[in-house]
Design an enzyme around this catalytic site. Sequence first.
Site, PDB file in Angstrom:
ATOM      1  N   GLY A  79     -26.030   1.285   2.194  1.00 19.13           N
ATOM      2  CA  GLY A  79     -25.060   2.010   1.373  1.00 19.13           C
ATOM      3  C   GLY A  79     -25.263   1.641  -0.083  1.00 19.13           C
ATOM      4  O   GLY A  79     -24.890   0.545  -0.504  1.00 19.13           O
ATOM      5  N   VAL A  80     -25.922   2.541  -0.814  1.00 17.36           N
ATOM      6  CA  VAL A  80     -26.144   2.250  -2.235  1.00 17.36           C
ATOM      7  C   VAL A  80     -25.347   3.234  -3.086  1.00 17.36           C
ATOM      8  O   VAL A  80     -25.886   3.987  -3.889  1.00 17.36           O
ATOM      9  CB  VAL A  80     -27.656   2.211  -2.615  1.00 17.36           C
ATOM     10  CG1 VAL A  80     -28.255   0.883  -2.215  1.00 17.36           C
ATOM     11  CG2 VAL A  80     -28.449   3.349  -1.964  1.00 17.36           C
ATOM     12  N   GLY A  81     -24.033   3.205  -2.860  1.00 15.14           N
ATOM     13  CA  GLY A  81     -23.096   3.959  -3.686  1.00 15.14           C
ATOM     14  C   GLY A  81     -22.729   3.101  -4.885  1.00 15.14           C
ATOM     15  O   GLY A  81     -23.535   2.316  -5.378  1.00 15.14           O
ATOM     16  N   LYS A  82     -21.464   3.191  -5.289  1.00 16.33           N
ATOM     17  CA  LYS A  82     -21.052   2.495  -6.522  1.00 16.33           C
ATOM     18  C   LYS A  82     -21.245   0.986  -6.424  1.00 16.33           C
ATOM     19  O   LYS A  82     -21.781   0.356  -7.321  1.00 16.33           O
ATOM     20  CB  LYS A  82     -19.587   2.837  -6.831  1.00 16.33           C
ATOM     21  CG  LYS A  82     -19.390   4.309  -7.195  1.00 16.33           C
ATOM     22  CD  LYS A  82     -17.990   4.600  -7.679  1.00 16.33           C
ATOM     23  CE  LYS A  82     -16.906   4.476  -6.629  1.00 16.33           C
ATOM     24  NZ  LYS A  82     -16.960   5.476  -5.540  1.00 16.33           N
ATOM     25  N   VAL A  83     -20.817   0.388  -5.312  1.00 21.85           N
ATOM     26  CA  VAL A  83     -20.931  -1.071  -5.187  1.00 21.85           C
ATOM     27  C   VAL A  83     -22.359  -1.482  -4.813  1.00 21.85           C
ATOM     28  O   VAL A  83     -22.951  -2.371  -5.431  1.00 21.85           O
ATOM     29  CB  VAL A  83     -19.942  -1.630  -4.134  1.00 21.85           C
ATOM     30  CG1 VAL A  83     -20.095  -3.143  -4.018  1.00 21.85           C
ATOM     31  CG2 VAL A  83     -18.506  -1.286  -4.493  1.00 21.85           C
ATOM     32  N   GLY A  84     -22.913  -0.823  -3.788  1.00 20.57           N
ATOM     33  CA  GLY A  84     -24.239  -1.197  -3.286  1.00 20.57           C
ATOM     34  C   GLY A  84     -25.303  -1.132  -4.362  1.00 20.57           C
ATOM     35  O   GLY A  84     -26.149  -2.026  -4.484  1.00 20.57           O
TER      36      GLY A  84
ATOM     37  N   LYS B  65       0.865  -1.178   0.000  1.00 19.38           N
ATOM     38  CA  LYS B  65       0.000   0.000   0.000  1.00 19.38           C
ATOM     39  C   LYS B  65       0.897   1.223   0.000  1.00 19.38           C
ATOM     40  O   LYS B  65       2.066   1.134   0.415  1.00 19.38           O
ATOM     41  CB  LYS B  65      -0.870   0.001   1.262  1.00 19.38           C
ATOM     42  CG  LYS B  65      -2.119   0.839   1.148  1.00 19.38           C
ATOM     43  CD  LYS B  65      -3.267   0.086   0.507  1.00 19.38           C
ATOM     44  CE  LYS B  65      -4.458   0.997   0.325  1.00 19.38           C
ATOM     45  NZ  LYS B  65      -5.622   0.272  -0.171  1.00 19.38           N
TER      46      LYS B  65
HETATM   47  P1  NAD Z   1     -19.310   4.872  -2.360  1.00 16.37           P
HETATM   48  O1  NAD Z   1     -18.725   6.046  -1.688  1.00 16.37           O
HETATM   49  O2  NAD Z   1     -19.606   4.939  -3.827  1.00 16.37           O
HETATM   50  O3  NAD Z   1     -20.675   4.428  -1.642  1.00 16.37           O
HETATM   51  C1  NAD Z   1     -20.841   4.417  -0.278  1.00 16.37           C
HETATM   52  C2  NAD Z   1     -22.292   4.805  -0.008  1.00 16.37           C
HETATM   53  O4  NAD Z   1     -22.559   4.635   1.383  1.00 16.37           O
HETATM   54  C3  NAD Z   1     -22.602   6.259  -0.358  1.00 16.37           C
HETATM   55  O5  NAD Z   1     -23.767   6.332  -1.159  1.00 16.37           O
HETATM   56  C4  NAD Z   1     -22.821   6.895   1.022  1.00 16.37           C
HETATM   57  O6  NAD Z   1     -23.779   7.962   0.989  1.00 16.37           O
HETATM   58  C5  NAD Z   1     -23.340   5.737   1.820  1.00 16.37           C
HETATM   59  N1  NAD Z   1     -23.198   5.870   3.263  1.00 16.37           N
HETATM   60  C6  NAD Z   1     -22.236   6.515   3.968  1.00 16.37           C
HETATM   61  N2  NAD Z   1     -22.461   6.388   5.294  1.00 16.37           N
HETATM   62  C7  NAD Z   1     -23.569   5.609   5.418  1.00 16.37           C
HETATM   63  C8  NAD Z   1     -24.278   5.093   6.523  1.00 16.37           C
HETATM   64  N3  NAD Z   1     -23.907   5.365   7.780  1.00 16.37           N
HETATM   65  N4  NAD Z   1     -25.361   4.326   6.293  1.00 16.37           N
HETATM   66  C9  NAD Z   1     -25.767   4.038   5.037  1.00 16.37           C
HETATM   67  N5  NAD Z   1     -25.119   4.511   3.936  1.00 16.37           N
HETATM   68  C10 NAD Z   1     -24.046   5.289   4.133  1.00 16.37           C
HETATM   69  O7  NAD Z   1     -18.325   3.668  -2.037  1.00 16.37           O
HETATM   70  P2  NAD Z   1     -18.236   2.264  -2.769  1.00 16.37           P
HETATM   71  O8  NAD Z   1     -17.122   2.314  -3.764  1.00 16.37           O
HETATM   72  O9  NAD Z   1     -19.587   1.818  -3.182  1.00 16.37           O
HETATM   73  O10 NAD Z   1     -17.692   1.345  -1.579  1.00 16.37           O
HETATM   74  C11 NAD Z   1     -18.554   0.913  -0.541  1.00 16.37           C
HETATM   75  C12 NAD Z   1     -17.757   0.127   0.492  1.00 16.37           C
HETATM   76  O11 NAD Z   1     -17.147  -1.003  -0.145  1.00 16.37           O
HETATM   77  C13 NAD Z   1     -16.594   0.886   1.137  1.00 16.37           C
HETATM   78  O12 NAD Z   1     -16.414   0.430   2.451  1.00 16.37           O
HETATM   79  C14 NAD Z   1     -15.396   0.483   0.300  1.00 16.37           C
HETATM   80  O13 NAD Z   1     -14.192   0.596   1.028  1.00 16.37           O
HETATM   81  C15 NAD Z   1     -15.722  -0.968   0.037  1.00 16.37           C
HETATM   82  N6  NAD Z   1     -15.082  -1.510  -1.162  1.00 16.37           N
HETATM   83  C16 NAD Z   1     -15.308  -0.956  -2.364  1.00 16.37           C
HETATM   84  C17 NAD Z   1     -14.709  -1.502  -3.495  1.00 16.37           C
HETATM   85  C18 NAD Z   1     -14.946  -0.910  -4.861  1.00 16.37           C
HETATM   86  O14 NAD Z   1     -14.626  -1.584  -5.858  1.00 16.37           O
HETATM   87  N7  NAD Z   1     -15.526   0.271  -4.984  1.00 16.37           N
HETATM   88  C19 NAD Z   1     -13.859  -2.608  -3.389  1.00 16.37           C
HETATM   89  C20 NAD Z   1     -13.651  -3.189  -2.115  1.00 16.37           C
HETATM   90  C21 NAD Z   1     -14.277  -2.625  -1.009  1.00 16.37           C
END
Ligand code: NAD
Length: 373
Positions: free
Chosen positions: A191-196, A91
């Site tokens: 959490g319905v961001g990119k992954v959710g 890292k």
């Molecule tokens: P993101 O920032 O796109 O989405 C996160 C979502 O969670 C956002 O919509 C945010 O508003 C919401 N959020 C924040 N606090 C919250 C809470 N207390 N309750 C409910 N929702 C809440 O991030 P992402 O890329 O979707 O990643 C999500 C998680 O997965 C993170 O922990 C990240 O480290 C992990 N992760 C992501 C990847 C990847 O490929 N993007 C890979 C491995 C792990």
Amino acid sequence: MTAPSTVFETMDAVDGLPDEGDFEQVAFCHHRPSGLRAIVAIHSTVLGPALGGTRFWPYDTEGEALTDVCRLARGMTYKHAAAGLDQGGGKAVIWGDPRTIRSEALIRAYGRFVHGLAGRYLTAEDVGTTQADMDLIQRETPHVTGVSPSLGGSGDPSPATAWGVLWALRAAAEVRWGSPDLADRHITVSGVGKVGRALVDHLVDEGATVTVADIRDDAVRAVHDDHPEAATRLRTVEPEAAHAVDCDVFAPCALGAVLDERTIPELRCEVVVGSANNQLATPEDDQRLVDRDVLYVPDYVANAGGVINIAEEPAGYDQARAWARIAGIHDTVLAVLERARTQGMPPGEAADRHAEDRIESVARVARLRTGRP
Ligand code: NAD
């Protein structure tokens, strides 16, 4: 530029490296003209070049940056080993506020620093760095992943991560209910961001009932707007109550440390599997979940889709090949949960032992003489 391993001027303020004997190399870079101060921690290259993202973050102190980079690098070793990748764990951190100090010169200086590590460390995007940064780094070194698709990269890893979580979920369903079928299961995605959001798309396609939560109303609205066909199967809950929904699966896809002394007794699901990193607040929470009879799929096993996708880049990225490999998370989850069952340990600990066994067995192969000088 100072050579790798030359410490910052203030380095003597740091009280020793965390578990320093445990790391193969920790390299420091200070490039005065661009203001770059960076640390690369290479935890292990037993399985291959250490892969891990570059975090660009305004740590309060150098010691804090060092502790964080070492903690994250060690985590990558375990994640890659469990995922069956030929990658070690590493890292990097760039110390500073990306909003004020990011510049072409700083990122390119960082690329040169990475190049100086001669391929022992492969960098990638992380919090604070972007795909555009990776594209710039590639102008200085080939030891970078996550560049733009037009430059041969695999693009945003989130869809791949969601695909892997889906396979982890199927495996957990098989173990818990005797079938990987998710139709008629009720899953809460917090959490319905990119992954959710990508995970919800899969779950809706599978015929599941899905409850979603997010601190951003627009993110929740977008999920409902995307799926008018599944309106009767889509529900919403307030973020602070998501873990306590009466459902089959709780899928944490937002922040870490969501499973703790307070939330675990409130769970009303049978399975926890999601993409969030570091879901357990403390190591004791692993056993706490077992005591509540909740089946937990260790986070770094479930969310490895993104790194598996990225690890396909050096061989020439091919999405079909990458996604087939990501589906292998299903078998990894089965192996980890079987070890937990037969050896009477919680799943998080079983995942660690699974990863350590693989590193040790590959290290033994590396000791075989091949006849090469
Ligand atoms: P993101 O920032 O796109 O989405 C996160 C979502 O969670 C956002 O919509 C945010 O508003 C919401 N959020 C924040 N606090 C919250 C809470 N207390 N309750 C409910 N929702 C809440 O991030 P992402 O890329 O979707 O990643 C999500 C998680 O997965 C993170 O922990 C990240 O480290 C992990 N992760 C992501 C990847 C990847 O490929 N993007 C890979 C491995 C792990």
